[in-house]
Motif scaffolding. Structure first.
Motif, PDB file in Angstrom:
ATOM      1  N   MET A  42       0.810  -1.211   0.000  1.00 38.92           N
ATOM      2  CA  MET A  42       0.000   0.000   0.000  1.00 38.92           C
ATOM      3  C   MET A  42       0.847   1.268   0.000  1.00 38.92           C
ATOM      4  N   LEU A  43       1.931   1.225   0.773  1.00 42.89           N
ATOM      5  CA  LEU A  43       2.699   2.443   1.020  1.00 42.89           C
ATOM      6  C   LEU A  43       3.955   2.557   0.173  1.00 42.89           C
ATOM      7  N   GLY A  44       4.418   1.431  -0.366  1.00 46.53           N
ATOM      8  CA  GLY A  44       5.747   1.411  -0.959  1.00 46.53           C
ATOM      9  C   GLY A  44       6.750   0.974   0.102  1.00 46.53           C
ATOM     10  N   TRP A  45       7.836   0.342  -0.378  1.00 44.80           N
ATOM     11  CA  TRP A  45       8.784  -0.276   0.543  1.00 44.80           C
ATOM     12  C   TRP A  45       9.414   0.746   1.491  1.00 44.80           C
ATOM     13  N   GLU A  46       9.906   1.844   0.975  1.00 47.22           N
ATOM     14  CA  GLU A  46      10.620   2.810   1.817  1.00 47.22           C
ATOM     15  C   GLU A  46       9.702   3.416   2.863  1.00 47.22           C
ATOM     16  N   ALA A  47       8.499   3.783   2.478  1.00 50.64           N
ATOM     17  CA  ALA A  47       7.569   4.380   3.429  1.00 50.64           C
ATOM     18  C   ALA A  47       7.149   3.370   4.490  1.00 50.64           C
ATOM     19  N   ALA A  48       6.946   2.116   4.094  1.00 51.67           N
ATOM     20  CA  ALA A  48       6.503   1.090   5.042  1.00 51.67           C
ATOM     21  C   ALA A  48       7.541   0.840   6.114  1.00 51.67           C
ATOM     22  N   PHE A  49       8.812   0.984   5.773  1.00 51.50           N
ATOM     23  CA  PHE A  49       9.883   0.687   6.724  1.00 51.50           C
ATOM     24  C   PHE A  49      10.591   1.948   7.213  1.00 51.50           C
ATOM     25  N   SER A  50       9.927   3.078   7.143  1.00 51.59           N
ATOM     26  CA  SER A  50      10.559   4.335   7.543  1.00 51.59           C
ATOM     27  C   SER A  50      10.371   4.651   9.018  1.00 51.59           C
ATOM     28  N   GLY A  51       9.513   3.903   9.707  1.00 49.52           N
ATOM     29  CA  GLY A  51       9.237   4.203  11.114  1.00 49.52           C
ATOM     30  C   GLY A  51      10.400   3.853  12.023  1.00 49.52           C
ATOM     31  N   ARG A  52      10.433   4.495  13.179  1.00 49.06           N
ATOM     32  CA  ARG A  52      11.429   4.201  14.207  1.00 49.06           C
ATOM     33  C   ARG A  52      10.681   3.815  15.478  1.00 49.06           C
ATOM     34  N   TYR A  53      11.064   2.667  16.044  1.00 48.71           N
ATOM     35  CA  TYR A  53      10.319   2.082  17.147  1.00 48.71           C
ATOM     36  C   TYR A  53      11.252   1.782  18.321  1.00 48.71           C
ATOM     37  N   PRO A  54      10.697   1.749  19.533  1.00 51.71           N
ATOM     38  CA  PRO A  54      11.506   1.277  20.663  1.00 51.71           C
ATOM     39  C   PRO A  54      11.904  -0.174  20.447  1.00 51.71           C
ATOM     40  N   CYS A  55      13.045  -0.546  20.986  1.00 47.83           N
ATOM     41  CA  CYS A  55      13.600  -1.889  20.787  1.00 47.83           C
ATOM     42  C   CYS A  55      13.642  -2.641  22.110  1.00 47.83           C
ATOM     43  N   LEU A  56      13.279  -3.920  22.064  1.00 51.59           N
ATOM     44  CA  LEU A  56      13.369  -4.805  23.217  1.00 51.59           C
ATOM     45  C   LEU A  56      14.269  -5.978  22.842  1.00 51.59           C
ATOM     46  N   ALA A  57      15.435  -6.057  23.475  1.00 50.04           N
ATOM     47  CA  ALA A  57      16.327  -7.201  23.294  1.00 50.04           C
ATOM     48  C   ALA A  57      15.874  -8.287  24.260  1.00 50.04           C
ATOM     49  N   PHE A  58      15.440  -9.436  23.716  1.00 47.10           N
ATOM     50  CA  PHE A  58      14.845 -10.503  24.519  1.00 47.10           C
ATOM     51  C   PHE A  58      15.780 -11.702  24.548  1.00 47.10           C
ATOM     52  N   VAL A  59      16.245 -12.073  25.752  1.00 45.60           N
ATOM     53  CA  VAL A  59      17.148 -13.208  25.913  1.00 45.60           C
ATOM     54  C   VAL A  59      16.291 -14.449  26.182  1.00 45.60           C
ATOM     55  N   GLN A  60      16.285 -15.363  25.227  1.00 42.49           N
ATOM     56  CA  GLN A  60      15.456 -16.561  25.346  1.00 42.49           C
ATOM     57  C   GLN A  60      15.982 -17.482  26.444  1.00 42.49           C
ATOM     58  N   GLY A  61      15.095 -17.891  27.358  1.00 44.50           N
ATOM     59  CA  GLY A  61      15.495 -18.785  28.435  1.00 44.50           C
ATOM     60  C   GLY A  61      15.804 -20.192  27.940  1.00 44.50           C
ATOM     61  N   SER A  62      16.713 -20.860  28.682  1.00 43.64           N
ATOM     62  CA  SER A  62      17.158 -22.195  28.256  1.00 43.64           C
ATOM     63  C   SER A  62      17.913 -22.906  29.367  1.00 43.64           C
ATOM     64  N   GLY A  63      17.839 -22.414  30.594  1.00 45.30           N
ATOM     65  CA  GLY A  63      18.723 -22.934  31.627  1.00 45.30           C
ATOM     66  C   GLY A  63      20.170 -22.593  31.339  1.00 45.30           C
ATOM     67  N   TRP A  64      20.382 -21.476  30.612  1.00 47.42           N
ATOM     68  CA  TRP A  64      21.701 -20.990  30.186  1.00 47.42           C
ATOM     69  C   TRP A  64      22.371 -21.937  29.192  1.00 47.42           C
ATOM     70  N   ARG A  65      21.625 -22.928  28.711  1.00 46.96           N
ATOM     71  CA  ARG A  65      22.159 -23.882  27.752  1.00 46.96           C
ATOM     72  C   ARG A  65      21.762 -23.462  26.341  1.00 46.96           C
ATOM     73  N   ARG A  66      21.862 -24.386  25.391  1.00 49.22           N
ATOM     74  CA  ARG A  66      21.496 -24.076  24.002  1.00 49.22           C
ATOM     75  C   ARG A  66      20.035 -23.649  23.937  1.00 49.22           C
ATOM     76  N   GLN A  67      19.776 -22.559  23.229  1.00 46.69           N
ATOM     77  CA  GLN A  67      18.445 -21.961  23.207  1.00 46.69           C
ATOM     78  C   GLN A  67      17.638 -22.393  21.988  1.00 46.69           C
ATOM     79  N   ASP A  68      16.333 -22.502  22.174  1.00 45.90           N
ATOM     80  CA  ASP A  68      15.395 -22.628  21.063  1.00 45.90           C
ATOM     81  C   ASP A  68      14.865 -21.219  20.783  1.00 45.90           C
ATOM     82  N   LEU A  69      15.438 -20.573  19.775  1.00 45.25           N
ATOM     83  CA  LEU A  69      15.179 -19.147  19.578  1.00 45.25           C
ATOM     84  C   LEU A  69      13.774 -18.846  19.072  1.00 45.25           C
ATOM     85  N   GLY A  70      13.051 -19.868  18.656  1.00 44.68           N
ATOM     86  CA  GLY A  70      11.686 -19.644  18.207  1.00 44.68           C
ATOM     87  C   GLY A  70      10.635 -19.883  19.275  1.00 44.68           C
TER      88      GLY A  70
END
Length: 285
Positions: free
Chosen positions: A50-78
């Motif tokens: 609807m907007l075109g690629w550049e306009a659709a991705f022109s917004g700036r948003y707050p970011c949340l870095a999320f550390v996936q739990g795993s017992g500190w072992r190998r993570q299932d990132l999904g």
């Protein structure tokens, strides 16, 4: 509504106003110990058709870095993508952080990796629609423990590979059912592995050094939200309620949400629509 005649297409209106969720999979943010570490970056956008690629991705948003739990072992990132995508639809860039497994590198390697991820996200803010002045950190279970260590050491040289590095300047921290006092987890194999093969009872100093309260001081930091299920038998709720008392005694702002009857893990019983409202509201304040 009248039925369409035979052979006629059914006509539906286009929804022009919804937020799209664009997921960048397997973004390498660091190479360490011969390993590539990845982010799964969930970016809100408009509708490019609807907007075109550049306009659709022109917004700036707050970011949340999320550390996936795993017992500190190998993570299932999904594991948490369903919940995290719903949060991204509210207008947050969410980056799921991979860290080294404790089987490869014990504490504080996981904190080092998460800190490097936050710095990488800020350095690449323009590529993913991030507002670099609004970066928060989160995690569940062991990932919540890592997030709280980042909060407790933000602006201090402790647990930083680069003691002269810039502060993370975290705006908020959200930890879901985090272990906060490792001295109380003597019978957990995951904690023993995190501490390099010794249990908290054998080396209480190491367990204290890997607990966030040890590093907390009264310097100003962003607020903390702790979320716990009241029926959590893996990490008892006292880990959150007790750490909330420690945070408040150190002059830090802290809120606690207890989900009645919920257990441990990223399951719908805890990660309800109401919880998304709470987290979204907290991150916007």
């Amino acid at each position: 509504m009248s039925r369409p005649s035979a052979g006629a297409p059914r006509v539906l209106p286009a929804d022009r106003g919804r937020t799209n969720v664009f997921v960048h999979l397997g973004v390498v943010y660091r190479r360490v110990d011969g390993l590539d570490l990845h982010l799964q970056v969930i970016q809100p956008s408009g509708d490019a058709a609807m907007l075109g690629w550049e306009a659709a991705f022109s917004g700036r948003y707050p970011c949340l870095a999320f550390v996936q739990g795993s017992g500190w072992r190998r993570q299932d990132l999904g594991a948490g993508l369903a919940f995290l995508c719903r949060l991204a639809e509210r207008g947050h860039v969410v980056a799921v952080v991979e860290h080294r497994s404790s089987a490869v590198a014990p504490h504080p390697a996981q904190v080092h990796d998460a800190r490097a991820a936050v710095r990488w996200l800020r350095a690449h803010a323009e590529d993913y629609g991030i507002d670099p002045d609004r970066v928060a950190v989160s995690g569940d279970s062991s990932g919540g423990h890592v997030a709280l260590l980042l909060h407790a050491t933000d602006g201090a040289p402790a647990l930083d590979e680069d003691p002269d590095g810039a502060a993370l300047r975290l705006t908020h921290t959200v930890a879901f059912y985090p272990p906060t006092d490792l001295t109380r987890m003597d019978h957990e194999d995951a904690v023993r592995e995190l501490l390099g093969g010794v249990g908290p009872g054998e080396d209480p100093a190491a367990a204290r050094a890997a607990s966030p309260a040890t590093h907390l001081d009264r310097r100003p930091r962003g607020p903390v939200l702790l979320v716990h299920g009241s029926a959590d038998e893996v990490v008892p709720p006292e880990h959150s309620t007790g750490y909330a008392d420690v945070l408040r005694a150190a002059g830090q702002h802290c809120e606690v949400v207890m989900v009645e009857g919920a257990g441990h893990g990223i399951w719908p019983s805890l990660f309800t629509p109401e919880l998304i409202d709470v987290v979204d509201d907290f991150l916007r304040r």
